[in-house]
Enzyme design. Structure first.
Site, PDB file in Angstrom:
ATOM      1  N   ARG A   1       0.801  -1.226   0.000  1.00  0.00           N
ATOM      2  CA  ARG A   1       0.000   0.000   0.000  1.00  0.00           C
ATOM      3  C   ARG A   1       0.836   1.280   0.000  1.00  0.00           C
ATOM      4  O   ARG A   1       0.465   2.245  -0.676  1.00  0.00           O
ATOM      5  CB  ARG A   1      -1.062  -0.030   1.115  1.00  0.00           C
ATOM      6  N   THR A   2       1.934   1.302   0.718  1.00  0.00           N
ATOM      7  CA  THR A   2       2.703   2.552   0.775  1.00  0.00           C
ATOM      8  C   THR A   2       3.260   2.901  -0.603  1.00  0.00           C
ATOM      9  O   THR A   2       3.128   4.026  -1.080  1.00  0.00           O
ATOM     10  CB  THR A   2       3.840   2.441   1.808  1.00  0.00           C
TER      11      THR A   2
ATOM     12  N   LYS B   1      23.480  -5.757  -7.105  1.00  0.00           N
ATOM     13  CA  LYS B   1      24.819  -6.063  -7.646  1.00  0.00           C
ATOM     14  C   LYS B   1      25.904  -5.541  -6.717  1.00  0.00           C
ATOM     15  O   LYS B   1      27.077  -5.502  -7.067  1.00  0.00           O
ATOM     16  CB  LYS B   1      24.999  -5.412  -9.022  1.00  0.00           C
TER      17      LYS B   1
ATOM     18  N   ARG C   1      12.036   3.899   1.172  1.00  0.00           N
ATOM     19  CA  ARG C   1      11.845   2.907   2.246  1.00  0.00           C
ATOM     20  C   ARG C   1      13.089   2.048   2.291  1.00  0.00           C
ATOM     21  O   ARG C   1      13.571   1.575   1.254  1.00  0.00           O
ATOM     22  CB  ARG C   1      10.627   2.037   1.968  1.00  0.00           C
TER      23      ARG C   1
ATOM     24  N   HIS D   1       7.782   6.067  10.333  1.00  0.00           N
ATOM     25  CA  HIS D   1       6.975   5.939   9.108  1.00  0.00           C
ATOM     26  C   HIS D   1       5.965   7.099   9.167  1.00  0.00           C
ATOM     27  O   HIS D   1       4.785   6.912   9.427  1.00  0.00           O
ATOM     28  CB  HIS D   1       6.285   4.576   9.134  1.00  0.00           C
TER      29      HIS D   1
HETATM   30  C1  NCD Z   1       3.731  -0.933   7.973  1.00  0.00           C
HETATM   31  C2  NCD Z   1       5.199  -0.788   7.677  1.00  0.00           C
HETATM   32  O1  NCD Z   1       5.674  -1.181   6.621  1.00  0.00           O
HETATM   33  O2  NCD Z   1       5.864  -0.262   8.544  1.00  0.00           O
HETATM   34  N1  NCD Z   1       2.939  -1.159   6.870  1.00  0.00           N
HETATM   35  C3  NCD Z   1       2.578  -0.123   6.069  1.00  0.00           C
HETATM   36  O3  NCD Z   1       3.364   0.714   5.696  1.00  0.00           O
HETATM   37  N2  NCD Z   1       1.285  -0.054   5.753  1.00  0.00           N
HETATM   38  C4  NCD Z   1       3.460  -1.855   9.083  1.00  0.00           C
HETATM   39  C5  NCD Z   1       3.865  -3.282   8.956  1.00  0.00           C
HETATM   40  O4  NCD Z   1       4.624  -3.673   8.082  1.00  0.00           O
HETATM   41  O5  NCD Z   1       3.397  -4.049   9.803  1.00  0.00           O
END
Ligand code: NCD
Length: 308
Positions: free
Chosen positions: A54-55, A82, A104, A132
């Protein structure tokens, strides 16, 4: 604002400004033509060195609906596999004239580090177990829409706190907006040193989910992050659910209409029962659509300003 690395970068007023923009962006979602010209001519790169559904997709759609050119780079399939260093990968991408970098990375502090190397605006889309911020913004935005205001409202955050960047950003965001926050976890998943942090930041901790739940005005369940666990943090999945899961019985003991959040992805049957995830008061899918609006607002504030 140049970057969004931590909720600490935002005052309560700045958070509310993002929410006001997000509410406008939310309207775009219900239009037939979902396109605004705000970021025309700007380029946004999503660099995901960790898995995401989703992110990553909501940042991509957010950029596209604002008319930015968006590309995605993931660790698998990039030169990172690599052996290229993060710095070299980032500098290479930015040499192409990138305006926004959404990153990320499994290392805590990665987004901050990257922001020191590049000219582009950096958005932290999750750095290890640290923060986050856009998740916390979308959670607070969703709850504020439901509850009217977060001032004095009691939010319970329950689950694998040790491994959760969502919890860390949420505590900062919710307390900044005036909410009372209680975080609940088994002792093995309660971060070490939390007593000092909770005393300084003004939130509460508990090991007793059944004492906290009936008092909560909102409940946020967190995923058990097995991929970050080397050893046994609890005896069995069954025992975790009995001790800390939002089961059907616990659902029945919540105050009426209390919103239930989960950032996803969910382990159904482990931290959250299907009855709770799919309950009428669950806002889990609303979090996803709010997430898009909030990310559009964040990209807009970072990249469309006069000095952008
Ligand atoms: C979270 C994350 O990646 O930190 N998920 C997200 O971004 N929706 C939480 C998780 O991975 O549990």
């Amino acid at each position: 604002m140049k970057h969004l690395l931590s909720i600490d970068d935002l005052s309560a007023d700045a958070i509310q400004e993002v929410f006001t923009t997000a509410a406008d962006m939310h309207d775009v979602q219900s239009r037939e033509v979902k396109k605004l010209p705000a970021l025309r001519g700007r380029t946004v790169v999503n660099m995901f060195f960790e898995d995401s559904t989703r992110t990553r997709s909501s940042f991509e759609i957010a950029g596209k609906w604002l008319s930015a050119d968006v590309i995605n780079i993931s660790a698998k399939g990039s030169s990172a596999s690599k052996g290229e260093s993060l710095r070299d990968t980032v500098l290479t991408v930015c040499a192409m004239g990138v305006d926004g970098l959404v990153i990320r990375h499994p290392a805590s502090g990665a987004a901050q580090q990257v922001s020191e190397w590049v000219e582009a605006s950096v958005v932290n889309a999750g750095d290890g177990m640290h923060e986050h911020p856009t998740q916390a913004l979308l959670d607070a935005y969703t709850l504020q829409r439901r509850l009217g205001s977060l001032e004095g409202r009691h939010v319970a955050i329950i689950g694998d706190l040790t491994h959760s960047r969502v919890f860390r950003s949420n505590v900062l965001c919710l307390t900044r907006l005036g909410a009372r926050v209680t975080v609940v976890a088994p002792p093995t998943l309660m971060p070490s040193g939390i007593a000092t942090w909770s005393a300084a930041a003004g939130f509460e901790t508990s090991y007793d989910v059944d004492a906290v739940l009936p008092e909560a005005d909102a409940v946020m369940m967190l995923r058990v992050q097995r991929e970050r666990m080397a050893g046994g943090y609890f005896p069995s999945a069954r025992e975790y659910t009995v001790g800390y899961g939002l089961t059907r019985d616990r659902l029945a003991r919540l105050k009426p209409d209390v919103p239930i959040c989960h950032p996803g992805p969910m382990n159904r049957g482990l931290e959250i029962a299907a009855d709770a995830a799919d309950a009428a008061q669950s806002v889990i899918l609303e979090q996803v659509s709010s997430g898009l609006a909030v990310r559009m607002a964040v990209l807009y504030h970072l990249l469309a300003g006069e000095d952008a």
